[in-house]
Design an enzyme around this catalytic site. Structure first.
Site, PDB file in Angstrom:
ATOM      1  N   SER A 182     -23.760  48.987   3.643  1.00 31.78           N
ATOM      2  CA  SER A 182     -23.551  50.028   2.643  1.00 31.78           C
ATOM      3  C   SER A 182     -24.890  50.563   2.130  1.00 31.78           C
ATOM      4  CB  SER A 182     -22.667  49.479   1.525  1.00 31.78           C
ATOM      5  OG  SER A 182     -22.164  50.499   0.700  1.00 31.78           O
ATOM      6  N   HIS A 191     -13.971  50.353   3.810  1.00 28.49           N
ATOM      7  CA  HIS A 191     -15.397  50.089   3.618  1.00 28.49           C
ATOM      8  C   HIS A 191     -15.742  48.610   3.769  1.00 28.49           C
ATOM      9  CE1 HIS A 191     -19.323  51.532   2.436  1.00 28.49           C
ATOM     10  NE2 HIS A 191     -19.424  50.626   1.474  1.00 28.49           N
ATOM     11  N   ASP A 196     -12.742  54.631   5.837  1.00 29.06           N
ATOM     12  CA  ASP A 196     -13.722  54.327   4.803  1.00 29.06           C
ATOM     13  C   ASP A 196     -13.830  55.508   3.832  1.00 29.06           C
ATOM     14  OD1 ASP A 196     -15.989  53.755   3.270  1.00 29.06           O
ATOM     15  OD2 ASP A 196     -16.973  52.723   4.926  1.00 29.06           O
TER      16      ASP A 196
END
Length: 201
Positions: free
Chosen positions: A101, A182, A151
């Site tokens: 991320s 995600h 996501d």
């Protein structure tokens, strides 16, 4: 920069672990150990705090980066890493950036701003950093992108665009989609490990 370092088999690669928003320098240690239990690892804590959540660079809002801070933080992290590699006799050719991320976005920024420096990058659920900026041509760099088809933070088209940007610069790129959002999945880790064994070892 606050960090944790574990030196293991000196003949194996060294992971640089870059956590996601709200994480810390220890978050990705289990991931690194599952990919290669013999590898060394350096976990780094992001210096930015967003409502008490550590990050590697500021953002103006969800999905909108503070690009001035991004460049500043990228330069700081790069300088820290290069000094750390020197002080600990870490072979740069065996370094693997492993980010999730926000940490994956920082890994991408390092590749973007310091081409020919980081040969292996594993980005899990990254966004596009500086879309207007092209990657420098580098056919010796190898990138793995793990993404989720659903996501909400990194839509499929963003992952496809990132792959196109990298391949336009002749960077060897593997993009793998999971039937997920995600979050990291076990199968994504299995695919990432296979990529690591084929491209890094």
């Amino acid at each position: 920069m606050k960090h944790i370092y574990q030196e293991n088999d000196p003949t194996r690669p060294t992971f640089v672990l870059l956590h996601g928003t709200g994480g810390n320098e220890r978050d990705l240690i289990p991931l690194a150990q599952m990919i290669d239990e013999k590898a060394s690892y350096l976990g780094v804590l992001g210096e930015v705090s967003e409502h008490g959540m550590p990050r590697f660079f500021k953002r103006l809002e969800e999905g909108v980066f503070d690009e001035e801070d991004l460049v500043y933080r990228t330069n700081r992290l790069h300088e820290f890493l290069q000094n750390f590699f020197d002080e600990n006799n870490i072979t740069r050719e065996k370094v693997v950036l492993l980010g999730y991320s926000n940490g994956a976005n920082m890994a991408q920024s390092l590749l973007l701003h310091y081409p020919n420096t980081y040969p292996y990058i594993m980005m899990h659920h990254p966004m596009n950093v500086k879309k207007q900026m092209s990657f420098t041509s580098n056919d010796s760099a190898n990138v793995f992108i793990g993404a989720g088809l659903y996501d909400p933070l990194c839509p499929k088209q963003e992952s496809d665009l990132l792959k196109d940007r990298l391949e336009l610069a002749n960077i060897n790129t593997t993009l793998h989609f999971e039937d997920a959002g995600h979050e990291l999945t076990r199968n994504e880790l299995i695919i990432a490990t296979s990529w690591y064994e084929n491209h890094v070892l």
